[in-house]
Design an enzyme around this catalytic site. Structure first.
Site, PDB file in Angstrom:
ATOM      1  N   ARG A 179       3.945   6.045   2.151  1.00 39.95           N
ATOM      2  CA  ARG A 179       4.329   7.447   2.308  1.00 39.95           C
ATOM      3  C   ARG A 179       3.809   8.299   1.148  1.00 39.95           C
ATOM      4  O   ARG A 179       4.386   9.330   0.814  1.00 39.95           O
ATOM      5  CB  ARG A 179       5.843   7.604   2.465  1.00 39.95           C
ATOM      6  CG  ARG A 179       6.686   7.113   1.304  1.00 39.95           C
ATOM      7  CD  ARG A 179       8.124   7.539   1.519  1.00 39.95           C
ATOM      8  NE  ARG A 179       9.008   6.991   0.500  1.00 39.95           N
ATOM      9  CZ  ARG A 179      10.270   7.357   0.339  1.00 39.95           C
ATOM     10  NH1 ARG A 179      10.788   8.282   1.119  1.00 39.95           N
ATOM     11  NH2 ARG A 179      11.021   6.802  -0.590  1.00 39.95           N
ATOM     12  N   LYS A 231       3.945  12.694  -2.023  1.00 38.43           N
ATOM     13  CA  LYS A 231       4.865  11.675  -1.522  1.00 38.43           C
ATOM     14  C   LYS A 231       5.703  12.293  -0.405  1.00 38.43           C
ATOM     15  O   LYS A 231       6.458  13.236  -0.623  1.00 38.43           O
ATOM     16  CB  LYS A 231       5.779  11.159  -2.634  1.00 38.43           C
ATOM     17  CG  LYS A 231       6.677  10.009  -2.193  1.00 38.43           C
ATOM     18  CD  LYS A 231       7.414   9.410  -3.373  1.00 38.43           C
ATOM     19  CE  LYS A 231       8.270   8.229  -2.942  1.00 38.43           C
ATOM     20  NZ  LYS A 231       8.963   7.611  -4.101  1.00 38.43           N
ATOM     21  N   ARG A 272      -1.481   0.078  -9.783  1.00 38.76           N
ATOM     22  CA  ARG A 272      -0.297  -0.754 -10.025  1.00 38.76           C
ATOM     23  C   ARG A 272      -0.703  -2.215 -10.210  1.00 38.76           C
ATOM     24  O   ARG A 272      -1.828  -2.600  -9.892  1.00 38.76           O
ATOM     25  CB  ARG A 272       0.663  -0.633  -8.836  1.00 38.76           C
ATOM     26  CG  ARG A 272       1.043   0.799  -8.498  1.00 38.76           C
ATOM     27  CD  ARG A 272       1.242   0.974  -6.994  1.00 38.76           C
ATOM     28  NE  ARG A 272       1.464   2.379  -6.623  1.00 38.76           N
ATOM     29  CZ  ARG A 272       2.655   2.935  -6.493  1.00 38.76           C
ATOM     30  NH1 ARG A 272       3.744   2.202  -6.660  1.00 38.76           N
ATOM     31  NH2 ARG A 272       2.765   4.209  -6.193  1.00 38.76           N
ATOM     32  N   ASP A 311       7.693   6.332   8.893  1.00 41.05           N
ATOM     33  CA  ASP A 311       7.059   7.586   9.318  1.00 41.05           C
ATOM     34  C   ASP A 311       6.277   8.279   8.216  1.00 41.05           C
ATOM     35  O   ASP A 311       5.678   9.334   8.442  1.00 41.05           O
ATOM     36  CB  ASP A 311       8.113   8.548   9.898  1.00 41.05           C
ATOM     37  CG  ASP A 311       9.233   8.865   8.902  1.00 41.05           C
ATOM     38  OD1 ASP A 311       9.084   8.539   7.704  1.00 41.05           O
ATOM     39  OD2 ASP A 311      10.256   9.430   9.331  1.00 41.05           O
ATOM     40  N   ASP A 340       7.639   5.523  -9.349  1.00 40.78           N
ATOM     41  CA  ASP A 340       8.458   5.288  -8.163  1.00 40.78           C
ATOM     42  C   ASP A 340       9.951   5.402  -8.467  1.00 40.78           C
ATOM     43  O   ASP A 340      10.647   4.410  -8.656  1.00 40.78           O
ATOM     44  CB  ASP A 340       8.135   3.927  -7.533  1.00 40.78           C
ATOM     45  CG  ASP A 340       6.782   3.925  -6.846  1.00 40.78           C
ATOM     46  OD1 ASP A 340       6.343   4.999  -6.416  1.00 40.78           O
ATOM     47  OD2 ASP A 340       6.152   2.861  -6.766  1.00 40.78           O
ATOM     48  N   GLY A 381       0.801  -1.220   0.000  1.00 45.87           N
ATOM     49  CA  GLY A 381       0.000   0.000   0.000  1.00 45.87           C
ATOM     50  C   GLY A 381       0.831   1.266   0.000  1.00 45.87           C
ATOM     51  O   GLY A 381       2.061   1.243   0.051  1.00 45.87           O
ATOM     52  N   ARG A 404       3.315  14.213  -7.085  1.00 45.73           N
ATOM     53  CA  ARG A 404       3.368  13.409  -8.303  1.00 45.73           C
ATOM     54  C   ARG A 404       2.027  13.500  -9.029  1.00 45.73           C
ATOM     55  O   ARG A 404       0.981  13.687  -8.404  1.00 45.73           O
ATOM     56  CB  ARG A 404       3.697  11.955  -7.966  1.00 45.73           C
ATOM     57  CG  ARG A 404       4.942  11.799  -7.124  1.00 45.73           C
ATOM     58  CD  ARG A 404       5.479  10.392  -7.124  1.00 45.73           C
ATOM     59  NE  ARG A 404       4.612   9.425  -6.472  1.00 45.73           N
ATOM     60  CZ  ARG A 404       4.995   8.175  -6.180  1.00 45.73           C
ATOM     61  NH1 ARG A 404       6.210   7.760  -6.505  1.00 45.73           N
ATOM     62  NH2 ARG A 404       4.176   7.343  -5.578  1.00 45.73           N
ATOM     63  N   ASP A 456       4.736  -3.924  -7.183  1.00 45.73           N
ATOM     64  CA  ASP A 456       4.034  -2.760  -6.645  1.00 45.73           C
ATOM     65  C   ASP A 456       4.587  -1.462  -7.214  1.00 45.73           C
ATOM     66  O   ASP A 456       4.045  -0.387  -6.943  1.00 45.73           O
ATOM     67  CB  ASP A 456       4.100  -2.741  -5.115  1.00 45.73           C
ATOM     68  CG  ASP A 456       5.527  -2.754  -4.589  1.00 45.73           C
ATOM     69  OD1 ASP A 456       6.236  -3.737  -4.860  1.00 45.73           O
ATOM     70  OD2 ASP A 456       5.944  -1.793  -3.922  1.00 45.73           O
ATOM     71  N   ASN A 457       5.661  -1.557  -8.008  1.00 47.14           N
ATOM     72  CA  ASN A 457       6.223  -0.391  -8.681  1.00 47.14           C
ATOM     73  C   ASN A 457       5.981  -0.437 -10.185  1.00 47.14           C
ATOM     74  O   ASN A 457       6.697   0.214 -10.949  1.00 47.14           O
ATOM     75  CB  ASN A 457       7.728  -0.300  -8.423  1.00 47.14           C
ATOM     76  CG  ASN A 457       8.051  -0.042  -6.959  1.00 47.14           C
ATOM     77  OD1 ASN A 457       7.236   0.495  -6.222  1.00 47.14           O
ATOM     78  ND2 ASN A 457       9.231  -0.442  -6.528  1.00 47.14           N
TER      79      ASN A 457
END
Length: 640
Positions: free
Chosen positions: A215, A235, A312, A247, A394, A212, A305, A384-385
């Site tokens: 960030r 992002k 994806r 974080d 990404d 998921g 972005r 996932d990219n």
């Protein structure tokens, strides 16, 4: 494959050909036979053997390169040109018209957040102050509602005028403090509904489960004056339910790299997500750049972005892995209606899902072929990219090939295995497409249509790479095997001793092959700036022999030297965002000087054009010796 794997592919036959190099038709028929033998549980797992090179692909992870046939055959996919026009059907619908648009303001952007409206969401939102953004497994949902975390002192570093034009935003709006406040996460546009997507993925060949947007968070989908829909995504704006132990923040160095590369790739004509802005947060973020225990505080930043969609491969993999067919089908139908209306208008149900896979195979092949053309290495091609639209997405531990080396990867995390090295990218892309096909199987319920759809990748890769090679060599037509050998021998020459790929191809276009009466030795001297050190005698002989063959081949065409150079200059960029160039901009920005970020962005706006001698001295140069070992120039991590 293309530029990277030709040498290896011709030097050694593929493992399944028993010493024979197959022609494309034989290979296609054999692939179809292999695909039909695949089991339902792993759609075409035998494709792993089919797309094997020196070591092959396995169902547990990609471990080798792809065979020579992927670079074969002719094609005309790029006849319309490479500069900003090499995009495929999925991005054409969101292209910018030259017709002047009515200017928008920060308060008049029109949002149509269909992803939230049409798909199931996480029942727990960040508006729930108790459970909101706590890391957790999110079931039977395509997204979670979230909120950006406010930062101390938003400051605009740079914005892309071209990207702002997608939203009809004029310069005066982008220079307002409110622009920086919103794109740092301190304020929201009216109509914005921030959300983080729920998806999974295969990372370095292994299933990682739920991942998921850890960030990243979408601000929503904006409809511009031409009716085009563009999604904004921040992002580095704070934690989400998918942040796991992180974080949700981003540091300046990684943000500068993503911002500059997103726009540089667009101007190169490579299908890509875009970057609207780069904003400093005023907060420090602690990062361990090389995961070696040396964490330290760094300036925080947020990149905005932009893309028609950020869906994806992993968005489909996750519900399939959980047996959640209902969410899978809803997501498929939504994706078709919004992003592939030409398919949705003609097909429905499983037939539409198979057509979707075919189109994704084609657009992914075109994207990767462009990477190979310009010498770009993504560095972390996890599923996932991988964008469902065939867009580069990404920008993490990416890099640009300086000296031509198919074995090179910029990612220190991948250094030992080399899974994502330059020459492996086409094979990894196919491996990822097989994973996507596995994810679609619960909705299609038949193996054979998915197997047949996957063949579209090789067909497109073959045609696209052949045409790109034709243009890179400045040839009028691609004459199949002989021209393929000519290109492969060039790659072998570049590999013998350190040869700068970008400079070599650019200088090659300027050789007076038909006029001037230069012999091979004189032409080799004209290529001297591309070599990192004087050539050894054996290597020099190989170059002379290749130049003789090249000159003979070029003389078969009617085009003049000037006409050939024009074709080559459109395919071979003069300026690319080499790692050391990005790092210099990062170092200056860390000291509070953002002028180099703007200068690099300006140079990369015209990567195929001749620019000033001053810019050549800075940006049309080989990698300096100091950059061979400097962090950020020679090696990067997923934290970069």
């Amino acid at each position: 494959l293309a530029a990277a794997s030709h040498t290896a592919a011709f030097a050694q036959p593929t493992s399944y050909s028993k010493g024979l190099v197959e022609n494309p038709l034989q290979r296609e028929l054999r692939i179809k036979g292999a695909l039909q033998s695949a089991s339902p549980g792993h759609v075409a797992s035998s494709i792993g053997a089919v797309l094997s090179g020196r070591r092959g692909i396995t169902t547990s992870g990609f471990t080798g390169s792809v065979p020579a046939a992927l670079g074969r055959a002719g094609g005309g996919l790029l006849r319309r040109g490479l500069r900003g026009g090499g995009h495929h059907i999925s991005t054409l619908r969101a292209s910018v018209s030259s017709t002047p648009a009515m200017p928008a303001t920060l308060t008049t952007l029109k949002f149509d957040n269909s992803f939230i409206r049409d798909l199931p969401g996480d029942p727990i939102s960040e508006y729930d102050k108790v459970k909101g953004n706590k890391p957790r497994q999110v079931e039977k949902a395509a997204y979670s509602l979230v909120l950006p975390t406010a930062v101390k002192d938003p400051k605009l570093v740079s914005y892309s005028k071209e990207c702002a034009a997608l939203f009809d935003l004029p310069d005066e709006e982008c220079r307002k403090q409110e622009f920086a406040d919103i794109l740092a996460g301190n304020k929201l546009f009216e109509g914005s509904q921030p959300m983080a997507m729920c998806y999974g993925g295969h990372q370095f060949g292994n299933w990682a489960g739920q991942l998921g947007d850890g960030r990243a968070m979408s601000l929503g989908e904006v409809v511009n004056s031409k009716g085009e829909k563009w999604e904004m995504q921040l992002k580095g704006a704070g934690p989400t339910p998918y942040s796991r132990t992180a974080d949700g923040r981003a540091v300046l160095r990684s943000s500068v790299r993503e911002y500059l590369c997103s726009e540089a790739m667009h101007h190169l004509g490579v299908p890509t997500t875009r970057a609207l802005s780069l904003v400093l947060t005023g907060d420090d973020v602690v990062r361990d750049m090389f995961y070696d225990g040396n964490a330290k505080p760094e300036p925080g930043a947020v990149v905005c972005r932009v893309a028609p969609s950020f869906i994806r491969f992993g968005n489909f993999e996750l519900p399939a892995s959980r047996g959640d067919e209902a969410t899978l089908v809803k997501l498929l139908d939504y994706t078709l209606q919004r992003d592939f209306p030409q398919i949705a208008a003609e097909f429905s149900g499983p037939d539409a899902y198979v057509e979707l896979l075919k189109e994704v195979c084609r657009t992914t092949a075109v994207m990767v072929a462009h990477w190979m053309r310009v010498g770009y290495v993504h560095g972390v091609m996890n599923t996932d990219n991988m964008s469902i639209l065939g867009l580069t997405i990404d920008y993490g531990p990416y890099g640009w090939v300086d000296n031509y080396d198919p074995e090179w990867t910029p990612n220190t995390t991948d250094g030992m295995r080399g899974r994502y090295k330059f020459g492996n990218q086409p094979g990894v892309a196919f491996w990822n497409l097989v994973r996507l096909a596995n994810g679609l199987f619960p909705a299609v319920k038949e193996v054979e249509p998915l197997q047949e759809a996957l063949v579209e990748f090789e067909k497109t890769m073959t045609a696209t790479m052949s045409d790109m090679h034709r243009q890179k060599l400045g040839l009028a037509e691609w004459e199949g095997e002989e021209d393929e050998k000519l290109y492969a021998e060039l790659c072998k020459c570049m590999e013998k001793e350190e040869t700068d790929m970008t400079i070599l191809f650019r200088l090659l276009g300027g050789l007076p092959v038909k006029a001037g009466g230069k012999d091979e030795g004189e032409m080799l001297g004209m290529l001297g700036d591309a070599f990192y050190k004087p050539l050894k005698e054996g290597t020099e002989d190989a170059w002379r022999a290749w130049l003789s063959k090249y000159a003979k081949r070029v003389r078969k065409d009617a085009a003049s030297d000037a006409e050939r150079k024009a074709v080559m200059d459109r395919a071979n960029p003069k300026y690319v965002l080499r790692n050391f160039i990005a790092q210099q901009a990062i170092d200056a920005a860390a000291d509070g000087d953002f002028s180099l970020v703007e200068e690099v962005l300006e140079v990369m706006r015209r990567p195929y054009d001749e620019q000033s001698a001053e810019m050549d001295a800075k940006y049309f140069i080989k990698r300096p010796d100091w950059a061979r070992t400097k962090p950020g120039c020679s090696a990067l991590s997923c934290s970069s």
